[in-house]
Design an enzyme around this catalytic site. Sequence first.
Site, mmCIF file in Angstrom:
data_model
loop_
_atom_site.group_PDB
_atom_site.id
_atom_site.type_symbol
_atom_site.label_atom_id
_atom_site.label_comp_id
_atom_site.label_asym_id
_atom_site.label_seq_id
_atom_site.Cartn_x
_atom_site.Cartn_y
_atom_site.Cartn_z
ATOM 1 N N ARG A 94 3.568 3.326 -1.009
ATOM 2 C CA ARG A 94 4.080 2.905 0.305
ATOM 3 C C ARG A 94 5.364 2.090 0.156
ATOM 4 O O ARG A 94 6.298 2.252 0.943
ATOM 5 C CB ARG A 94 3.034 2.087 1.059
ATOM 6 C CG ARG A 94 1.844 2.912 1.514
ATOM 7 C CD ARG A 94 0.769 2.030 2.103
ATOM 8 N NE ARG A 94 0.304 1.112 1.053
ATOM 9 C CZ ARG A 94 -0.311 -0.038 1.278
ATOM 10 N NH1 ARG A 94 -0.544 -0.443 2.509
ATOM 11 N NH2 ARG A 94 -0.711 -0.799 0.280
ATOM 12 N N ASN A 109 -1.867 3.572 4.145
ATOM 13 C CA ASN A 109 -2.974 4.213 3.447
ATOM 14 C C ASN A 109 -4.016 4.671 4.452
ATOM 15 O O ASN A 109 -4.292 3.974 5.430
ATOM 16 C CB ASN A 109 -3.636 3.238 2.474
ATOM 17 C CG ASN A 109 -2.796 2.967 1.249
ATOM 18 O OD1 ASN A 109 -1.860 3.696 0.946
ATOM 19 N ND2 ASN A 109 -3.123 1.907 0.536
#
Length: 93
Positions: A20, A38
């Site tokens: 990320r 996520n």
Amino acid sequence: MSKVCIIAWVHGRVQGVGFRYTTQHEAQRLGLTGYARNLDDGSVEVVACGESEQVDKLMKWLKDGGPRSARVDRVLSEPHRPGEELTGFRIRY
């Protein structure tokens, strides 16, 4: 150039490897707005909005495997219309 938004789901070893954060860095470098987060199934959801050429570059980067620590098995994407105004590129929890 036209503005577009996509939503993508990245599958593979993409959680716990900085995926990320590096996606955020790459998206910011390309001038995109959106987020990465996520999901419970182990994938990462990415929403990216901006000039179509820049969004395409991020998609290629994702499909090419993202950060070196990750292993991308599959990327699915589709056009997206966010229900909110996106500013910057953020990591969502």
